[in-house]
Scaffold this active site. Structure first.
Site, PDB file in Angstrom:
ATOM      1  N   VAL A 129     -62.957 -21.811   8.775  1.00 60.44           N
ATOM      2  CA  VAL A 129     -62.367 -21.081   7.646  1.00 60.44           C
ATOM      3  C   VAL A 129     -61.590 -22.050   6.742  1.00 60.44           C
ATOM      4  O   VAL A 129     -61.627 -21.944   5.514  1.00 60.44           O
ATOM      5  CB  VAL A 129     -61.425 -19.963   8.168  1.00 60.44           C
ATOM      6  CG1 VAL A 129     -60.788 -19.209   7.010  1.00 60.44           C
ATOM      7  CG2 VAL A 129     -62.183 -19.001   9.084  1.00 60.44           C
ATOM      8  N   ARG A 175     -59.568 -33.404  -5.044  1.00 63.17           N
ATOM      9  CA  ARG A 175     -60.481 -32.731  -4.109  1.00 63.17           C
ATOM     10  C   ARG A 175     -61.014 -33.725  -3.059  1.00 63.17           C
ATOM     11  O   ARG A 175     -61.157 -33.396  -1.889  1.00 63.17           O
ATOM     12  CB  ARG A 175     -61.639 -32.112  -4.896  1.00 63.17           C
ATOM     13  CG  ARG A 175     -62.754 -31.596  -4.034  1.00 63.17           C
ATOM     14  CD  ARG A 175     -62.917 -30.114  -4.172  1.00 63.17           C
ATOM     15  NE  ARG A 175     -64.147 -29.676  -3.546  1.00 63.17           N
ATOM     16  CZ  ARG A 175     -64.270 -28.545  -2.919  1.00 63.17           C
ATOM     17  NH1 ARG A 175     -63.244 -27.740  -2.811  1.00 63.17           N
ATOM     18  NH2 ARG A 175     -65.412 -28.199  -2.399  1.00 63.17           N
ATOM     19  N   ASP A 180     -66.630 -13.900   0.304  1.00 64.23           N
ATOM     20  CA  ASP A 180     -67.331 -13.934  -0.985  1.00 64.23           C
ATOM     21  C   ASP A 180     -68.388 -12.823  -1.042  1.00 64.23           C
ATOM     22  O   ASP A 180     -68.576 -12.175  -2.071  1.00 64.23           O
ATOM     23  CB  ASP A 180     -67.984 -15.308  -1.183  1.00 64.23           C
ATOM     24  CG  ASP A 180     -66.977 -16.428  -1.015  1.00 64.23           C
ATOM     25  OD1 ASP A 180     -66.002 -16.447  -1.770  1.00 64.23           O
ATOM     26  OD2 ASP A 180     -67.147 -17.261  -0.100  1.00 64.23           O
ATOM     27  N   ARG A 204     -54.398 -27.470  -0.653  1.00 59.85           N
ATOM     28  CA  ARG A 204     -54.458 -28.489  -1.706  1.00 59.85           C
ATOM     29  C   ARG A 204     -53.228 -28.351  -2.596  1.00 59.85           C
ATOM     30  O   ARG A 204     -53.100 -27.385  -3.342  1.00 59.85           O
ATOM     31  CB  ARG A 204     -55.733 -28.301  -2.524  1.00 59.85           C
ATOM     32  CG  ARG A 204     -55.895 -29.313  -3.622  1.00 59.85           C
ATOM     33  CD  ARG A 204     -57.294 -29.207  -4.189  1.00 59.85           C
ATOM     34  NE  ARG A 204     -57.459 -29.969  -5.378  1.00 59.85           N
ATOM     35  CZ  ARG A 204     -58.583 -30.004  -6.074  1.00 59.85           C
ATOM     36  NH1 ARG A 204     -59.622 -29.305  -5.680  1.00 59.85           N
ATOM     37  NH2 ARG A 204     -58.692 -30.729  -7.149  1.00 59.85           N
ATOM     38  N   MET A 221     -50.976 -17.581   7.461  1.00 63.08           N
ATOM     39  CA  MET A 221     -51.044 -16.229   6.885  1.00 63.08           C
ATOM     40  C   MET A 221     -52.289 -15.457   7.333  1.00 63.08           C
ATOM     41  O   MET A 221     -52.210 -14.274   7.627  1.00 63.08           O
ATOM     42  CB  MET A 221     -51.044 -16.332   5.359  1.00 63.08           C
ATOM     43  CG  MET A 221     -49.713 -16.773   4.782  1.00 63.08           C
ATOM     44  SD  MET A 221     -49.624 -16.458   3.017  1.00 63.08           S
ATOM     45  CE  MET A 221     -51.066 -17.293   2.402  1.00 63.08           C
ATOM     46  N   ILE A 222     -53.418 -16.139   7.354  1.00 60.23           N
ATOM     47  CA  ILE A 222     -54.655 -15.436   7.732  1.00 60.23           C
ATOM     48  C   ILE A 222     -54.574 -14.999   9.192  1.00 60.23           C
ATOM     49  O   ILE A 222     -54.855 -13.846   9.536  1.00 60.23           O
ATOM     50  CB  ILE A 222     -55.892 -16.342   7.500  1.00 60.23           C
ATOM     51  CG1 ILE A 222     -56.055 -16.640   6.014  1.00 60.23           C
ATOM     52  CG2 ILE A 222     -57.151 -15.687   8.059  1.00 60.23           C
ATOM     53  CD1 ILE A 222     -57.095 -17.701   5.692  1.00 60.23           C
ATOM     54  N   SER A 223     -54.132 -15.918  10.034  1.00 59.46           N
ATOM     55  CA  SER A 223     -54.040 -15.605  11.462  1.00 59.46           C
ATOM     56  C   SER A 223     -53.082 -14.462  11.722  1.00 59.46           C
ATOM     57  O   SER A 223     -53.266 -13.684  12.656  1.00 59.46           O
ATOM     58  CB  SER A 223     -53.579 -16.826  12.248  1.00 59.46           C
ATOM     59  OG  SER A 223     -54.556 -17.825  12.150  1.00 59.46           O
ATOM     60  N   HIS A 231     -68.679 -22.564  -0.361  1.00 63.10           N
ATOM     61  CA  HIS A 231     -67.531 -21.683  -0.593  1.00 63.10           C
ATOM     62  C   HIS A 231     -66.648 -22.381  -1.632  1.00 63.10           C
ATOM     63  O   HIS A 231     -65.612 -22.956  -1.329  1.00 63.10           O
ATOM     64  CB  HIS A 231     -66.775 -21.446   0.717  1.00 63.10           C
ATOM     65  CG  HIS A 231     -65.506 -20.677   0.537  1.00 63.10           C
ATOM     66  ND1 HIS A 231     -65.478 -19.353   0.159  1.00 63.10           N
ATOM     67  CD2 HIS A 231     -64.205 -21.047   0.650  1.00 63.10           C
ATOM     68  CE1 HIS A 231     -64.233 -18.946   0.062  1.00 63.10           C
ATOM     69  NE2 HIS A 231     -63.436 -19.957   0.354  1.00 63.10           N
ATOM     70  N   ASN A 279     -60.425 -24.814   4.382  1.00 68.37           N
ATOM     71  CA  ASN A 279     -61.203 -25.381   3.283  1.00 68.37           C
ATOM     72  C   ASN A 279     -61.092 -26.896   3.172  1.00 68.37           C
ATOM     73  O   ASN A 279     -60.106 -27.466   3.607  1.00 68.37           O
ATOM     74  CB  ASN A 279     -60.719 -24.751   1.969  1.00 68.37           C
ATOM     75  CG  ASN A 279     -61.386 -23.407   1.740  1.00 68.37           C
ATOM     76  OD1 ASN A 279     -62.589 -23.268   1.964  1.00 68.37           O
ATOM     77  ND2 ASN A 279     -60.607 -22.431   1.303  1.00 68.37           N
TER      78      ASN A 279
END
Ligand SMILES: NC(=O)c1ccc[n+]([C@@H]2O[C@H](COP(=O)([O-])OP(=O)(O)OC[C@H]3O[C@@H](n4cnc5c(N)ncnc54)[C@H](O)[C@@H]3O)[C@@H](O)[C@H]2O)c1
Length: 442
Positions: free
Chosen positions: A224, A193, A254, A187, A110-112, A282, A226
């Site tokens: 980028v 985590r 942020d 995640r 999605m970001i790309s 982050h 996470n």
């Protein structure tokens, strides 16, 4: 991944996108798009034993027994690559800069989907900077990656000279001068985590090794995916030939969120807000610094005389903005993340405005703030616009800021212990604080 050097006039429109997987399994080399379109290739050769083809612009050579027909005439070429070249455009190329190679992982995500079009438009590196995009996907996303390449093709970006796609980082990262590492596993429900650190950490260990082996030795790396700080640490530890200073974890989103909230509270447009630092991870322990930030050149605390709001509401709003957005949208922020990646790159390739700074997650060794060495921590940076940066020295601290920084520092040190097996520092020991969350998590 084979790349045809595109120097002919037609090259400015020739997007050379190759499927590395297909390349490996089929021994097919460099079907330059000026020779053959990817669609043409796909439909024609999908289930056939492929010929070994080397192809430079306007040339096809078959060096193995040919078992399928190569395209014969221009009628078989594909869309944009069949256009007659405009000579005026050729003239223009003479003033353009040398091509730069930009690798993007998670390129079908999605970001790309926002970022790639910004890169190709010239918005990031400038209107006279031709680029080559080297797009890394996962096995699952390879079809989607071809779709992305088709959309790039249909966009007719004059600055976009090459597009290569693949799933092998050692091929895709070849000669990369920028590596924007976005691809990672989200995640999912039930994933601890610590598990995420391990799953994604392995991706970044592998990609660090690939960058070390094949990228430009001065490649700038923006992580980028996470958990981005610790992923960046893993990546740099696996790339000893690349200066540790070249690795960044994205905390610019942020910073932008913090600026927006301060502007809202002060009733000013956000261009009046400057000197905002995000300290640390982050994650929801990040520290948006209102002590050093300014509104219209004045300390924030002199404009917003409400310490309670600054310490609690403002800080939490920034820390949890990602989660609030997911509640509204039903998905995580992609467009604003892409914008913040653009901001982060531009901050490194253009001089920082006098007196201001920007936040980036960078390697702490040698930092002037007393933050633990050998982690990736968001801190205030300044650049001359040469791709490099220096840490800002004139920073004030008070007890509140120190105590918040200590908390996010402790979290990053715990994350580091958790990935020791991926950084070459022995056996991992995971004792993550319970409240460790990504900004997108509730
Ligand atoms: N640092 C930040 O400010 C920030 C902000 C938002 C999102 N993120 C993180 O960015 C990452 C990507 O977000 P998105 O919304 O684009 O996700 P997405 O799921 O839409 O896209 C991720 C893509 O990466 C691919 N991928 C997975 N593993 C890969 C690998 N090993 N190599 C190459 N590609 C791989 C997937 O197939 C997918 O296409 C996530 O980790 C997300 O948490 C970071």
């Amino acid at each position: 991944m084979a790349v045809a050097e595109l120097t002919s006039p037609a090259a400015s429109f020739a997007h050379n996108y190759n499927n590395a997987n297909r390349l490996r399994s089929s021994q097919l080399y460099a079907p330059s798009s000026s020779c053959l379109s990817s669609d043409h290739f796909r439909s024609r050769y999908r289930s056939t034993v492929l010929p070994r083809i080397t192809c430079s612009v306007n040339q096809v050579q078959n060096s193995a027994p040919v078992q399928v027909e190569a395209p014969k005439d221009k009628a078989e070429c594909y869309g944009v690559f069949c256009l007659t070249y405009d000579l005026k455009a050729e003239e223009e190329t003479k003033t353009w800069k040398k091509l730069i190679n930009i690798a993007v992982s998670g390129a079908a995500g999605m970001i790309s989907n926002h970022l790639l079009f910004k890169l190709a438009s010239g918005e990031v590196f400038g209107p006279d900077q031709p680029i080559a995009l080297r797009l890394l996907g996962s096995e699952r996303s390879i079809q989607a990656l071809e779709g992305v390449a088709m959309e790039l093709e249909d966009s007719l970006f004059p600055l976009l000279r090459e597009v290569n796609i693949g799933i092998d980082a050692y091929e895709v990262f070849q000669d990369a001068e920028w590596a924007l590492l976005i691809g990672a596993k989200p995640r999912g429900p039930g994933i601890e985590r610590a598990d995420l650190l391990d799953i994604n950490g392995q991706i970044f260990a592998e990609q660090g090794k690939a960058l070390n082996a094949v990228a430009s030795p001065n490649v700038k790396v923006m992580v980028v995916g996470n958990p981005c700080n610790t992923n960046a640490l893993i990546c740099l530890k696996n790339a000893p030939k690349i200066p540790a200073k070249n690795f960044h974890a994205l905390t610019r989103l942020d910073e932008n969120r913090a600026k927006c909230q301060l502007a809202l509270k002060a009733g000013v447009f956000y261009d009046k807000v400057s000197n905002v630092t995000i300290w640390g991870n982050h994650s929801t322990t990040q520290v948006p610094d209102f002590l050093n930030a300014k509104i219209d050149g004045m300390p924030v605390k002199e404009v917003i005389k409400d310490d309670k709001w600054l310490e609690h509401e403002f800080t939490e709003k920034v820390q949890k903005r990602g989660g609030a957005l997911i509640q509204k949208w039903g998905r995580s922020s992609a467009a604003s993340t892409a914008v913040s990646i653009v901001d982060a790159i531009k901050s490194l390739v253009t001089p920082t405005p006098e007196g201001d700074w920007f936040s980036s997650g960078v390697y702490t060794s040698g930092n002037p703030y007393g933050i633990a060495e050998d982690i990736v921590f968001s801190m205030p940076c300044r650049s001359k616009g040469d791709g490099d940066y220096e840490l800002v020295k004139e920073i004030q601290f008070d007890d509140y800021l120190r105590s918040r920084i200590a908390k996010t520092e402790a979290e990053l040190l715990a994350e580091k212990r958790c990935v020791a097996h991926l950084t070459g520092e022995g056996i991992a020991y995971c004792d993550l604080p319970e409240d460790t969350m990504l900004p997108g998590e509730m």
